[in-house]
Write an enzyme that holds these catalytic residues in place. Sequence first.
Site, PDB file in Angstrom:
ATOM      1  N   ASP A   1       0.855  -1.181   0.000  1.00 47.10           N
ATOM      2  CA  ASP A   1       0.000   0.000   0.000  1.00 47.10           C
ATOM      3  C   ASP A   1       0.892   1.232   0.000  1.00 47.10           C
ATOM      4  O   ASP A   1       2.074   1.170   0.311  1.00 47.10           O
ATOM      5  CB  ASP A   1      -0.986  -0.013   1.166  1.00 47.10           C
ATOM      6  CG  ASP A   1      -0.321  -0.077   2.529  1.00 47.10           C
ATOM      7  OD1 ASP A   1       0.852   0.302   2.624  1.00 47.10           O
ATOM      8  OD2 ASP A   1      -0.973  -0.498   3.492  1.00 47.10           O
ATOM      9  N   SER A   2       0.317   2.355  -0.356  1.00 49.51           N
ATOM     10  CA  SER A   2       1.121   3.543  -0.656  1.00 49.51           C
ATOM     11  C   SER A   2       1.578   4.302   0.578  1.00 49.51           C
ATOM     12  O   SER A   2       2.440   5.170   0.489  1.00 49.51           O
ATOM     13  CB  SER A   2       0.305   4.500  -1.525  1.00 49.51           C
ATOM     14  OG  SER A   2      -0.817   4.974  -0.793  1.00 49.51           O
ATOM     15  N   GLY A   3       0.992   4.017   1.728  1.00 49.75           N
ATOM     16  CA  GLY A   3       1.273   4.780   2.933  1.00 49.75           C
ATOM     17  C   GLY A   3       0.220   5.819   3.234  1.00 49.75           C
ATOM     18  O   GLY A   3       0.226   6.429   4.308  1.00 49.75           O
TER      19      GLY A   3
ATOM     20  N   ASP B   1      -7.374  -8.016   1.882  1.00 47.07           N
ATOM     21  CA  ASP B   1      -6.343  -8.070   2.922  1.00 47.07           C
ATOM     22  C   ASP B   1      -6.955  -7.578   4.218  1.00 47.07           C
ATOM     23  O   ASP B   1      -7.910  -6.791   4.205  1.00 47.07           O
ATOM     24  CB  ASP B   1      -5.140  -7.191   2.559  1.00 47.07           C
ATOM     25  CG  ASP B   1      -5.399  -5.723   2.889  1.00 47.07           C
ATOM     26  OD1 ASP B   1      -4.991  -5.270   3.977  1.00 47.07           O
ATOM     27  OD2 ASP B   1      -6.039  -5.027   2.075  1.00 47.07           O
TER      28      ASP B   1
ATOM     29  N   GLN C   1     -12.340   6.342  -3.959  1.00 42.29           N
ATOM     30  CA  GLN C   1     -12.795   6.949  -2.709  1.00 42.29           C
ATOM     31  C   GLN C   1     -14.197   7.531  -2.927  1.00 42.29           C
ATOM     32  O   GLN C   1     -14.878   7.158  -3.864  1.00 42.29           O
ATOM     33  CB  GLN C   1     -11.785   7.995  -2.238  1.00 42.29           C
ATOM     34  CG  GLN C   1     -10.434   7.423  -1.821  1.00 42.29           C
ATOM     35  CD  GLN C   1     -10.476   6.620  -0.529  1.00 42.29           C
ATOM     36  OE1 GLN C   1     -11.478   6.602   0.203  1.00 42.29           O
ATOM     37  NE2 GLN C   1      -9.385   5.922  -0.233  1.00 42.29           N
TER      38      GLN C   1
ATOM     39  N   CYS D   1      -4.175 -27.419   8.962  1.00 44.67           N
ATOM     40  CA  CYS D   1      -2.983 -26.660   9.329  1.00 44.67           C
ATOM     41  C   CYS D   1      -2.152 -27.411  10.373  1.00 44.67           C
ATOM     42  O   CYS D   1      -2.621 -28.355  11.015  1.00 44.67           O
ATOM     43  CB  CYS D   1      -3.353 -25.265   9.842  1.00 44.67           C
ATOM     44  SG  CYS D   1      -3.973 -25.223  11.543  1.00 44.67           S
TER      45      CYS D   1
ATOM     46  N   ASP E   1      -3.065   8.139  -1.967  1.00 43.75           N
ATOM     47  CA  ASP E   1      -4.361   8.818  -1.947  1.00 43.75           C
ATOM     48  C   ASP E   1      -4.692   9.265  -0.539  1.00 43.75           C
ATOM     49  O   ASP E   1      -3.989   8.940   0.419  1.00 43.75           O
ATOM     50  CB  ASP E   1      -5.466   7.894  -2.480  1.00 43.75           C
ATOM     51  CG  ASP E   1      -5.760   6.741  -1.530  1.00 43.75           C
ATOM     52  OD1 ASP E   1      -4.831   6.303  -0.817  1.00 43.75           O
ATOM     53  OD2 ASP E   1      -6.906   6.270  -1.487  1.00 43.75           O
TER      54      ASP E   1
ATOM     55  N   GLY F   1     -11.572   3.329   1.649  1.00 49.11           N
ATOM     56  CA  GLY F   1     -12.505   4.059   2.489  1.00 49.11           C
ATOM     57  C   GLY F   1     -13.627   3.233   3.073  1.00 49.11           C
ATOM     58  O   GLY F   1     -14.641   3.785   3.502  1.00 49.11           O
TER      59      GLY F   1
END
Length: 386
Positions: free
Chosen positions: A99-101, A275, A198, A315, A153, A225
Site C-alpha cells: 500500500d502507498s502509505g 487483505d 474513494q 494446518c 491517496d 474508504g
Amino acid sequence: MFFRLDLESCMKFEKLGQSGRARRGRLTLAHGVVETPVFMPVGTYGTVKGMLPRDIEEIQAQIILGNTFHLYLRPGLEVIKEHGGLHEFIKWDKPILTDSGGFQVFSLGAMRKIKEEGVTFRSPIDGSKVFLSPEISMEIQQVLNSDIVMIFDECTPYPATHEEAQKSLQLSLRWAKRCKTHHHEQLNNTNALFGIIQGGMYEDLRDESLNGLLEIGFDGYAIGGLSVGEPKEEMIKVLDYLPAKMPEDKPRYLMGVGKPEDIVEAVRRGVDMFDCVMPTRNARNGHYFVTDGLVRIRNSKYRHDQSPLDPHCDCYTCKNFTRAYLYHLEKCGEMLASMLGTIHNLRYYQRLTQGIRDALEQGTFDEFVTDFYTRRGLDVPPAPVD
C-alpha cells in the site's frame, strides 16, 4: 476470456469463470501467479507477525502485503536497496502488494498537514519531520520492487459530509494522475499500478472517483474508504453497486476487509482481492476462526477439550495440538499461543478463499454460500440484485 491489462505493465489478468457476480480469476505477476479470489496476509514491517517465511508458504499464501509507510521509516530505503528489494530482504519469492502509505499518514490526525504537494507529518518513531508525496511513494515502491503498487491517496474518513468527501476524492484524483505519470514515465516501472476509489458513502462521489480513475487508466482498481468505522450495512450498500461498475477485465481489490462473512459477501458482489490484519490480530488475542464460527480459547470450557481447534482444518496447529493445549498456552501467556493461532487463522482464510475458488470452478458457489452460513447457525443474506 484473456486480457492484457496494459502494454506497459507486466501484469496479466484472466477471468476463468463467473457465478452471478462472483468471479474466478488469475493474476500473473512478476514473481508468480495468483489465483483469485485471494486473501493476502498483512506483513506490515516485512514480516507477517508470528510467522516464518516457510510458515507463510505452508499455509499456501500466494501473495502478501507490505506497508510502504512503515518500511520507509524503518529500516529505510537504503537498507532494502542494499538487499536488492523487499523480496530478497524478507526472503519471500512470491508476489508482494504494497500500500502507498496514504492510510497510515492520514490516520496520524493532528500530526500531519495536507497540501497539494503532499503530506508533512511527524514520524511516530522519533518525531522527526517527514514529507510524503505521490512521487515519493512511487519511488519507495519501486525500490521495494512491489509486484502491485498502490497509488498515494487520501483515505476519506468516516463520517464525512458530501462536501468533505468530494474535496478529498478530487485531491486523490490529482494525486492519482501524478502517481501514474511518475510510475510509468519517470521511473519506467513495469510492475502493476492500482487506482483507489474513494468518495465515502456517497454513490455519486464513488462514481466520480471511479470515472476519474478510468480516464487516467490503471492495471487494477481498489475500493478504499471502507472498514473505517462505518456500519456493516453501509459497507454492503457500497458493495451492492460499486464493483458492478468497475471494469470487467481488471482485478478488483477491497482494501482492509475483513471478517470471513464480509469476504463471502464481497465475493458475491464481484470482488477479487482482500487483505486484513484481523486473522493475525485475533490470533494474538486468542480468537480463532473455525468452520462453525469463532473459538475464544481463553474460555475455561476448553481446559480439558482434547479435540483439535477445527477438525476440518489441515494446518499444523490443528493436526498436532488440542484445544486444551492452546488454552494452557494462552493462560500461561506463552508466545507459542499466538504463533500457533496465527498459523491456524491464516490457513483458515486461505482455505476459505480456496473453497470459494473451487466452488466457482465446479458451479456450486450458491451451495457453498448456504453451507458457509448454515454451519455458523446464520441465515443466508439476500444475494445482490443485478
